[in-house]
Design a protein around this motif. Structure first.
Motif, PDB file in Angstrom:
ATOM      1  N   LEU B  39       0.837  -1.201   0.000  1.00  0.00           N
ATOM      2  CA  LEU B  39       0.000   0.000   0.000  1.00  0.00           C
ATOM      3  C   LEU B  39       0.873   1.252   0.000  1.00  0.00           C
ATOM      4  O   LEU B  39       0.558   2.249  -0.663  1.00  0.00           O
ATOM      5  CB  LEU B  39      -0.944  -0.008   1.203  1.00  0.00           C
ATOM      6  N   ALA B  40       2.004   1.203   0.702  1.00  0.00           N
ATOM      7  CA  ALA B  40       2.896   2.360   0.725  1.00  0.00           C
ATOM      8  C   ALA B  40       3.464   2.632  -0.661  1.00  0.00           C
ATOM      9  O   ALA B  40       3.549   3.788  -1.107  1.00  0.00           O
ATOM     10  CB  ALA B  40       4.024   2.118   1.721  1.00  0.00           C
ATOM     11  N   VAL B  41       3.841   1.539  -1.373  1.00  0.00           N
ATOM     12  CA  VAL B  41       4.357   1.719  -2.740  1.00  0.00           C
ATOM     13  C   VAL B  41       3.284   2.356  -3.617  1.00  0.00           C
ATOM     14  O   VAL B  41       3.543   3.292  -4.373  1.00  0.00           O
ATOM     15  CB  VAL B  41       4.806   0.363  -3.321  1.00  0.00           C
ATOM     16  N   LEU B  42       2.047   1.859  -3.475  1.00  0.00           N
ATOM     17  CA  LEU B  42       0.948   2.397  -4.283  1.00  0.00           C
ATOM     18  C   LEU B  42       0.727   3.872  -3.971  1.00  0.00           C
ATOM     19  O   LEU B  42       0.497   4.679  -4.867  1.00  0.00           O
ATOM     20  CB  LEU B  42      -0.331   1.601  -4.030  1.00  0.00           C
ATOM     21  N   ALA B  43       0.813   4.227  -2.693  1.00  0.00           N
ATOM     22  CA  ALA B  43       0.597   5.620  -2.318  1.00  0.00           C
ATOM     23  C   ALA B  43       1.722   6.509  -2.824  1.00  0.00           C
ATOM     24  O   ALA B  43       1.537   7.709  -3.052  1.00  0.00           O
ATOM     25  CB  ALA B  43       0.475   5.734  -0.807  1.00  0.00           C
ATOM     26  N   ALA B  44       2.900   5.920  -3.031  1.00  0.00           N
ATOM     27  CA  ALA B  44       4.044   6.720  -3.462  1.00  0.00           C
ATOM     28  C   ALA B  44       3.964   7.085  -4.938  1.00  0.00           C
ATOM     29  O   ALA B  44       4.519   8.107  -5.351  1.00  0.00           O
ATOM     30  CB  ALA B  44       5.338   5.961  -3.186  1.00  0.00           C
ATOM     31  N   VAL B  45       3.257   6.255  -5.737  1.00  0.00           N
ATOM     32  CA  VAL B  45       3.223   6.520  -7.182  1.00  0.00           C
ATOM     33  C   VAL B  45       2.646   7.908  -7.513  1.00  0.00           C
ATOM     34  O   VAL B  45       3.279   8.680  -8.224  1.00  0.00           O
ATOM     35  CB  VAL B  45       2.460   5.392  -7.923  1.00  0.00           C
TER      36      VAL B  45
END
Lengths: 419, 292
Positions: B39-45
């Motif tokens: 989820l953190a990776v997704l939020a970083a995009v």
């Protein structure tokens, strides 16, 4: 033994084992059945939905043509699917840059310019949306992947908007209202435009018959079959489906004489004759959009909505559906002559060695273009023939161009005669 | 074994029990470090996209090279931060989002088998079908959560870096900001729904193997393979049946009027995948020997 869930019971004993084995296999029947049902539905639904041709009162070809002529549809909205298969090699971006380059040299380079954009229709399958409310309000949208190109005519303004690059093209329609009230004010690219162009050719060289009925976009329609009587043309037949109520052509199909898939297939997939919402025709350039004014766009830019379209289309498709309307091309290239009549008419003009990217004039590009054509020689000298499934063009080495919906031999014959 | 059968036939399990199972599944899934990292990776995009566009346009040039390059809607971001939501979803939908779903779905059954906890789950009187259904519901809720994480992160970044206000649909008409927000929510739902096909596929793969890693790798591998096949023009007859074929149809929600054809095709296709692979997973899971 492994714990088994409540809905599974396997106890010892050979009989039970066999039964449970069968029961295991039986479970896989479910996904397989679902897939089978889905496949059958996909296969059958179109067949079932095709509820046969509608039963309409008999009508003669003459009556049907009058119906089209008197058709006065002012308000409509709908979705049109256009498939064109000219048999051109798929050049992608190169093709459109070539064509827009030929259509309007020195334009401002805006991707929202209608001429540049609408030549894209010359190949592939496209979905368009059209909406019209009287002669002053029309909208044509070309649906792209996650983007859209819209051409809006509202009063005296003509807007082109390319959502992909967020660019706007602005022009004025001051010229159009005075000399072409009804005809060219219709949203172009509709089957009606195609049908009108095709019917212009309906003289003694053509047979026009009513060929049964069909369902188009959920409406009952008559099918008008237009066939050239002459030989030597590449046009096989033209079918126009005409709405039985309003007389509005709903579908246009052009098949080549050589057979195979239709060269042009343009038809409504959904149509409504109700008044579209007024907001459809409102356009204000979005914030930050690059706006190109028409006068900035150079001398090649187009005036007016219908005309801009027709010209772009005529050039892009080399006038495939307009054997008798020379205005579009003639305006751009002076000194156009027509040889022959009806379907076999061949347009000829002298380029004076420029304007067409031929081997001599076009440098590297010319060399590339040459590689697409076939060299021919005859009494006229020698030249290059560019063929598509519908239109053939002969460019002689001394700069003369012969274009027509005729076979290669007919072009060479015309060139010989012209010598 | 048969004791469980007796229990169920005597006393039907209350529906609330299923809900409790779902709740415990959800907490287990969302508390995992792996899930949080995804989820953190997704939020970083969206943060990356937003900062990149801001930097590129700080000198007044238009993003995407001005020629309409880059992901969908990118040329509009500088004028309206709301478009960052659409761009971020368009950028994550082809790979990041389905990859995250593939990891969670692939892990659902195989991960439990791998860790040796599956047998304990089955000791509870829930029944295999019910457990599988709960697992699938968890994955679908994760689809929605992952999409919303991307959308909310993009909306926050867009609001911080770019102006907000009335927006222009891709058909050229104007809509109010409130309606734009509504469309953004619809688009997020459409994107989440686009993922339920992959979720079902991943769950089916997960029932085939006892190794969580193998199931995740297979699901993500299948995802990449299908995306590549979708680009090959010679396969155009098959492409309408690939689960990823209509994914970008969510952009049709930004047309005025909305163009529903591809959207409904997408939803139908996802439902078909869910039913076919869901029932295949059921057939496999309810009949296999649980050894771990």
């Amino acid at each position: 033994m492994a714990p088994y869930a409540s809905d599974d019971s396997t106890t010892g004993g050979e009989v039970d084992e066999q039964r449970s084995g069968r029961r295991k296999a039986a479970r896989y029947v479910v996904p397989v059945t679902v897939m089978g049902v889905a496949a059958a539905t996909i296969g059958l639904v179109p067949a079932l939905a095709d509820s046969g041709d509608p039963d309409l009162p008999k009508i003669t070809a003459q009556q049907l043509i009058e119906k089209i002529a008197t058709s006065d549809v002012q308000q409509l909205s709908g979705t049109v699917k256009i498939s064109t298969d000219l048999g051109l090699p798929d050049l992608g971006g190169l093709e459109s840059s070539l064509m827009s380059g030929a259509a309007g040299r020195g334009e401002g380079g805006s991707s929202a310019d209608p001429t540049a954009k609408l030549t894209e229709l010359a190949s592939g399958t496209h979905t368009l949306r059209v909406a019209a409310d009287g002669p002053d309000k029309q909208k044509l949208s070309l649906l792209e992947n996650a983007a859209e190109y819209s051409l809006v005519h509202n009063g005296k303004d003509v807007w082109g908007y390319d959502s992909k690059s967020n660019e706007v093209f602005h022009g004025t329609a001051s010229e159009s209202p005075k000399h072409e009230k009804g005809k060219e004010q219709q949203p172009p690219a509709t089957p009606k435009d195609f049908a009108e162009e095709a019917l212009k050719a309906a003289d003694d060289t053509t047979s026009v018959t009513v060929d049964g009925t069909a369902q188009v976009a959920g409406r009952d329609a008559y099918k008008l079959l237009i066939k050239p009587k002459q030989s030597g043309t590449t046009v096989g037949a033209i079918t126009v489906a005409v709405d039985s109520e309003t007389g509005m052509p709903l579908k246009f199909t052009l098949t080549p004489a050589s057979g195979g898939a239709a060269v042009v297939d343009a038809g409504f997939t959904q149509v409504s004759f109700a008044k579209p919402a007024a907001s459809t025709f409102d356009f204000t350039p979005p914030k930050g959009a690059k706006v190109t004014e028409e006068k900035d766009a150079g001398k090649g830019a187009e005036k007016g909505f219908g005309k801009g379209f027709h010209k772009g289309f005529d050039k892009g498709e080399a006038r495939k559906h307009a054997p008798k309307s020379e205005e579009g091309l003639g305006k751009g290239l002076g000194g156009m002559k027509t040889i022959g009549e009806g379907w076999n008419s061949i347009a000829t003009f002298d380029t004076g060695g420029e304007g067409v990217p031929s081997g001599k004039g076009g440098g590297d590009l010319g060399g590339f273009v040459d590689s697409l054509g076939d060299k021919v020689t005859g009494k006229f000298g020698s030249g290059t023939v560019f063929s598509t499934r519908l239109v053939n063009a002969l460019i002689t080495d001394d700069g003369k161009v012969y274009v027509g919906m005729v076979t290669k031999d007919a072009l060479v014959k015309a060139a010989d005669a012209g010598k | 074994m048969s004791r469980a059968e007796v229990v169920e036939s005597v006393r039907p399990v209350s529906p609330l029990w299923t809900f409790g199972l779902l709740r415990s599944e959800l907490t287990t899934t969302f508390r995992r470090w792996r899930t949080l990292a995804l989820l953190a990776v997704l939020a970083a995009v969206p943060v990356l996209v937003g900062i990149a566009v801001k930097m590129e346009t700080s000198d007044g040039s238009s993003p995407g090279g001005g020629g309409g390059g880059g992901p969908a809607f990118i040329s509009q971001i500088t004028n309206n931060g709301l478009f960052l939501v659409f761009t971020a979803l368009a950028a994550t939908l082809p790979f990041f989002l389905p990859m995250a779903i593939g990891v969670v779905a692939g892990d659902a059954i195989a991960g439990e088998a791998n860790a040796g906890t599956l047998r304990y789950l089955l000791v509870a009187p829930a029944g295999r079908s019910r457990l599988l259904l709960t697992k699938y519901a968890t994955v679908v809720i994760f689809c929605l959560a992952a999409t919303l994480v991307v959308a909310v992160s993009a909306l926050t970044v867009g609001a911080l870096l770019f102006p907000l206000g009335d927006l222009t649909t891709i058909s050229g008409t104007q809509i109010s900001f409130a309606e734009g927000l509504g469309r953004a929510l619809l688009i997020a739902l459409a994107v989440a729904a686009s993922l339920i096909g992959v979720a079902a596929l991943g769950l089916f793969v997960s029932t085939l193997t006892g190794s969580g890693i193998a199931a995740m790798a297979t699901t993500v591998g299948l995802l990449i393979t299908v995306q590549i096949l979708d680009q090959i023009p010679q396969l155009h007859a098959l492409q309408p049946y690939f689960f990823s074929h209509y994914w970008l149809s969510f952009a049709d929600l930004m047309r005025e009027p909305v163009y529903w054809d591809d959207l409904t095709k997408n939803l139908g296709l996802q439902a078909l995948y869910a039913v076919v692979f869901g029932s295949a997973a059921w057939a496999r899971f309810t009949t296999k020997d649980i050894t771990a």
